[in-house]
Design a protein around this motif. Structure first.
Motif, PDB file in Angstrom:
ATOM      1  N   THR A 212       0.862  -1.190   0.000  1.00 12.57           N
ATOM      2  CA  THR A 212       0.000   0.000   0.000  1.00 12.57           C
ATOM      3  C   THR A 212       0.894   1.235   0.000  1.00 12.57           C
ATOM      4  N   LYS A 260      -7.522   3.707   3.617  1.00 12.49           N
ATOM      5  CA  LYS A 260      -6.802   2.448   3.396  1.00 12.49           C
ATOM      6  C   LYS A 260      -5.948   2.078   4.603  1.00 12.49           C
ATOM      7  N   TRP A 263      -8.878   0.715   7.093  1.00 11.66           N
ATOM      8  CA  TRP A 263      -9.745  -0.401   6.715  1.00 11.66           C
ATOM      9  C   TRP A 263      -8.978  -1.597   6.144  1.00 11.66           C
ATOM     10  N   ARG A 264      -7.853  -1.365   5.466  1.00 10.98           N
ATOM     11  CA  ARG A 264      -7.127  -2.507   4.878  1.00 10.98           C
ATOM     12  C   ARG A 264      -6.587  -3.448   5.952  1.00 10.98           C
ATOM     13  N   SER A 267      -9.850  -5.279   7.489  1.00  9.95           N
ATOM     14  CA  SER A 267     -10.613  -6.203   6.651  1.00  9.95           C
ATOM     15  C   SER A 267      -9.773  -7.378   6.157  1.00  9.95           C
ATOM     16  N   HIS A 268      -8.450  -7.206   6.079  1.00 11.61           N
ATOM     17  CA  HIS A 268      -7.591  -8.284   5.582  1.00 11.61           C
ATOM     18  C   HIS A 268      -6.915  -9.071   6.705  1.00 11.61           C
ATOM     19  N   GLU A 429     -12.164  -3.163  -0.511  1.00  7.00           N
ATOM     20  CA  GLU A 429     -11.422  -3.771   0.599  1.00  7.00           C
ATOM     21  C   GLU A 429     -11.996  -5.122   1.012  1.00  7.00           C
TER      22      GLU A 429
END
Length: 453
Positions: A212, A260, A263-264, A267-268, A429
């Motif tokens: 990212t 990002k 949330w990245r 969520s990951h 995402e």
């Protein structure tokens, strides 16, 4: 100094802190209780100001706890939340002579020889420590965060007094059971004392955000770090608020990077950065224009069970698709009990507020007509009024930092006046989301960073 003497000193420091915190906060509590006993109503604003003044004279970790409490919906009344959010968490900086002694205690008597340069005057101060600029022997720019002395004693004394803040609200007919909230706050603040753990958090985020480029994560220097000193590479950047007058495109780019960055990892990998203070981010530029953000502080990182992450996605999809059963399943996954239709509708007031921008497939602001300080207040009041009819509700402890981070992130979007399609950003995402995959990614990233779930 012997181990016995050191322990005696810690006990003395803790006892002194208990006395100061207890006297300051307890005095205001007694005043509020007396007003209630004798039927003197309408004094909430002045009492809230008195509490803020009492805490403001203490500095240190109690300020961090108070500000944190202020961001959690309905834990304290609105008048108190507004005053507590005004507090500044900075403690008085350590002088040069004291810094030398502290650095010697952490890295030994020849500590200075391990740096090319070291600035004794701090460039930033916070609730638990202060930051000094330095360089490696090869000239690489460093940021050294040095913890203030006796912070463990201060934190334990302040956590003990957290119950006083909560008891204020209970006397006013609270509808949120704060038992789990208190446990969560205590656990996270204690973690922030361990800078070795923070160094592992940095390694975790470097792994999670490696692909990212809009988010930069510093590199820690383990050989120059201890439990109370963390040294990392310096990341050049400018304050987020210095970009409020930039063009819409630049502000939207910064906001997208913030989205990002938050949330990245969640969520990951089931991980969030739980301290969305504006001072924890700076903006880096390329060719004279904003290109992304530097994520600077990693003391407050929350690692979630994969089932909790699945509940977040289930609730979003349930609200998006009008699937009531999926909504209820999400709340059950999180551990809410006694889910009557009325309670579900009440919880949905807050859920629709948090998820609202994610549900609309259009370019929009995060909210209209509210300031960052007011963000979420109206919805919290509505939840409070609805819950009054059914008695206290126990909120799962995971929500403390989830909600705090979401509110803080929304505040940043408001400061930037960002206009984004939050729906498409979020859908990207969670594309191909799978709970088992979250668990797999989380386990791999934690193992690489030397952490446990």
């Amino acid at each position: 100094m012997s181990e016995r003497d050191a322990e005696a000193n810690r006990f003395s420091a803790r006892a002194a802190r208990y006395a100061r915190v207890g006297a300051n906060v307890g005095g205001v509590a007694a005043r509020i209780a007396g007003a209630r006993l004798f039927g003197v109503e309408g004094r909430e604003a002045s009492n809230a100001e008195a509490l803020a003044r009492a805490l403001g004279g203490l500095k240190g970790p109690i300020m961090k706890v108070a500000q944190l409490v202020a961001t959690i919906p309905d834990v304290v009344p609105p008048e108190y939340a507004a005053e507590l959010q005004k507090l500044q968490s900075q403690a008085p900086p350590m002088g040069a002579a004291f810094v030398k002694r502290r650095m010697m205690a952490e890295l030994g008597p020849r500590w200075r020889e391990r740096f090319g340069t070291f600035e004794l005057k701090p460039v930033a101060a916070a609730s638990l420590g202060q930051v000094h600029r330095a360089t490696t022997l090869e000239g690489t720019a460093l940021a050294c965060k040095l913890q203030y002395p006796d912070m463990e004693s201060a934190v334990e004394a302040d956590i003990a007094q957290l119950q006083v803040l909560f008891s204020l609200h209970r006397r006013m007919g609270a509808v949120i059971d704060t038992t789990e909230i208190a446990k969560e706050i205590g656990a996270r603040v204690r973690e922030e004392l361990d800078y070795r753990r923070e160094a592992k958090h940095i390694a975790l985020y470097r792994a999670i955000l490696a692909d990212t480029p809009q988010v930069r994560v510093p590199r820690a220097e383990p050989e120059l770090s201890t439990r109370r000193l963390i040294t990392m590479h310096w990341l050049d950047g400018s304050p987020i608020l210095s970009h409020k007058q930039d063009g819409q495109g630049a502000r939207d780019l910064i906001a997208t990077a913030m989205f990002k960055a938050w949330w990245r990892p969640f969520s990951h990998h089931g991980v969030i950065h739980g301290d969305p203070h504006l001072g924890n981010y700076t903006v880096f530029s390329e060719d004279g224009a904003p290109a992304g953000i530097n994520l600077l502080d990693y003391g407050c990182i929350r690692i979630f069970p994969e089932a909790f992450v699945g509940g977040v996605v289930d609730l979003y999809k349930g609200l998006r698709d009008g699937d009531e059963a999926r909504v209820v399943h999400a709340y059950e996954t999180w551990g809410f009990k006694g889910l009557s239709r009325d309670l579900v509708e009440t919880l949905n007031i807050w859920a629709r507020f948090i998820y609202g921008p994610l549900l609309e497939d259009r370019v929009r602001r995060i909210a209209e007509g509210v300031s960052p300080a007011e963000y979420g207040r109206k919805q919290a009041f509505q939840v409070h009024q609805a819950l009054k009819k059914r008695g206290p509700v126990t909120v799962p402890r995971e929500f403390v930092f989830m909600d705090r981070a979401a509110i803080g992130l929304g505040g940043v979007f408001l400061h930037l006046d960002a206009e984004l399609n939050f729906h498409r950003l979020f859908e990207a995402e969670i594309d191909g989301f799978c709970v088992a995959r979250v668990a797999e990614r989380q386990g791999a990233a934690l193992a690489e960073a030397g952490l446990k779930a």
